[in-house]
Every structure is written in structure tokens, then in C-alpha cells.
Design a protein around this motif. Structure first.
Motif: not given
Length: 234
Positions: A137-163
Motif C-alpha cells: 500500500g505504501g509503495q502504491r502511494q509513492q507511485v501515485a504521488v510520483g505519477r502526479a509529479l510527472m505532470t510537473q505541477p505547481k500545486l500538488l493535492m493529496l487526499d489522505e495520502p497515508t490512509a
């Protein structure tokens, strides 16, 4: 004006309003955390900011530009990225393919960004050819955050990242979130682990029944006796 200024937001799902006159702001390079009891409207506020719900009142400005009426797919090129709580990876794709999917809107060389993601999350590099569905589960969260970072965001929104992750994984993920903020990206995070989240927060927003109950720095909210008693377990 704040980099993100979501002010006086009111909306719901077709019936009664879930959030009402709710305001959330985030600066570049800061971590802003939204906490509150179950049913307080935290995730609803995130969806409203990302354009997944239409506001009946209020506005959303990003870097001074009014994006209140833009759909989510048009907010991503503006610099927004959102990681939902559930079903946030493509389980039948490899880690690397998931990251590549995050860069679907880009036409430049994505290799440097992918390298940065692997530096931030070394385990993803080790497992880059493994199916995301086989990860913890923790590694999947890292994948999800990493995929979002691939968009080169200026605002990163995380909904319950440690659930659903262990305390050790939670601490490590929070450390990585701080690293991302230090690059100048604004972080907006909804968290049930309120005390730990406020410890890393520059700004905190306590929602109750869809409205702002307390707004202050993370440090000040942790020191607030009423916040501690009502929302942090004493």
C-alpha cells in the motif's frame, strides 16, 4: 494573493450543501493541511478545488487566474495535480508505465522528471518493471504521488495520502512531501492523521460541518487547547 485562493466555496452533491463558505489558501513551497472529523467536508473541498464539483458560491484562483469554471482536465495544464485516496494507480501497468501515464500531456523530454521521481522514491526505481498491483500500500502511494509529479505541477493535492499505511511508512511519506514542497511546489493535503500532518504543516485548516472552524499555522493549531481537545485527542 495566495498562489491558490479557494474562497467562500459552497457546494454539495445535488442536495444539501456539504461545504459552505469554506476558504483554503496555499502558498508556493508550503504544505497546507486540511483536517477535521469524519464527514466534515474535507474531501469535498478538495474535489471542489480540482473542479470535480461545481461551486454554487465562491471562487478558485490559481496564481491569480480565475479557474472556477474550468473542468479538471483543463486545470492540470494550469499546474494542478491531484492524488485521490482510492484506486490511484493502474494496477495492471508497471511502475514505470504508471509514471509515463502521468506525463501524457507533455511533449518535452520526460526523462529528467522521471529521474527526479526515482531519486525521491528509490524503491520505485528498484521495482520499475513490476506491476503496480503487486506493490504494498505504501509503495502504491509513492507511485501515485510520483505519477502526479510527472505532470510537473505547481500545486500538488493529496487526499489522505497515508490512509492504510504503517506509522513508519507514514513518517517516510511525510518526509518526501516536505522534500517536494522545498522545490517550490505548493502542497495541499487532506489527512486523518491530524497531529502528524499539522507537525509538517505551514498552514492548517480545521473543517467542521463544511465550514472553517480554525485556520492558523500548523504550530499554532497544535498549541491550541480547543483544537487539541476536540480534534487531536487531548
Amino acid at each position: 494573493m495566495s498562489y491558490l485562493a479557494a474562497t467562500h466555496m459552497t457546494c454539495g452533491y445535488g442536495g444539501a450543501n456539504i461545504i459552505e463558505d469554506c476558504s483554503i489558501t496555499v502558498e508556493r513551497g508550503e504544505v497546507a493541511v486540511v483536517v477535521g472529523p469524519n464527514g466534515a467536508g474535507k474531501s469535498t473541498a478538495m474535489k471542489a478545488i480540482f473542479g470535480m464539483l461545481n461551486l454554487t458560491e465562491g471562487s478558485v484562483l490559481l496564481d491569480g487566474q480565475d479557474i472556477t469554471h474550468l473542468p479538471p482536465q483543463d486545470r492540470v495544464p494550469k499546474g494542478m495535480a491531484m492524488v485521490p485516496q482510492n484506486r490511484n494507480v493502474f494496477v495492471l501497468m508497471t511502475v514505470q508505465e504508471n509514471l509515463e501515464m502521468g506525463a501524457f500531456i507533455r511533449e518535452d523530454n520526460i526523462a529528467p522528471t522521471m529521474e527526479q521521481v526515482y531519486e525521491l522514491f528509490p524503491v520505485l526505481y528498484e521495482k520499475r518493471y513490476q506491476l503496480a498491483g503487486e506493490l504494498s500500500g505504501g509503495q502504491r502511494q509513492q507511485v501515485a504521488v510520483g505519477r502526479a509529479l510527472m505532470t510537473q505541477p505547481k500545486l500538488l493535492m493529496l487526499d489522505e495520502p497515508t490512509a492504510g499505511v504503517s506509522p513508519i511508512v507514514m513518517d517516510d511519506l511525510f518526509d518526501r512531501i516536505i522534500e517536494v514542497a522545498r522545490t517550490g511546489i505548493a502542497i495541499l493535503m487532506v489527512e486523518q492523521n491530524a497531529r502528524q500532518a499539522l507537525e509538517i504543516a505551514d498552514q492548517g485548516f480545521v473543517l467542521v460541518q463544511g465550514q472553517n472552524r480554525f485556520t492558523d499555522t500548523g504550530e499554532a493549531l497544535l498549541a491550541n487547547a480547543e483544537v487539541r481537545r476536540s480534534f487531536l485527542g487531548g
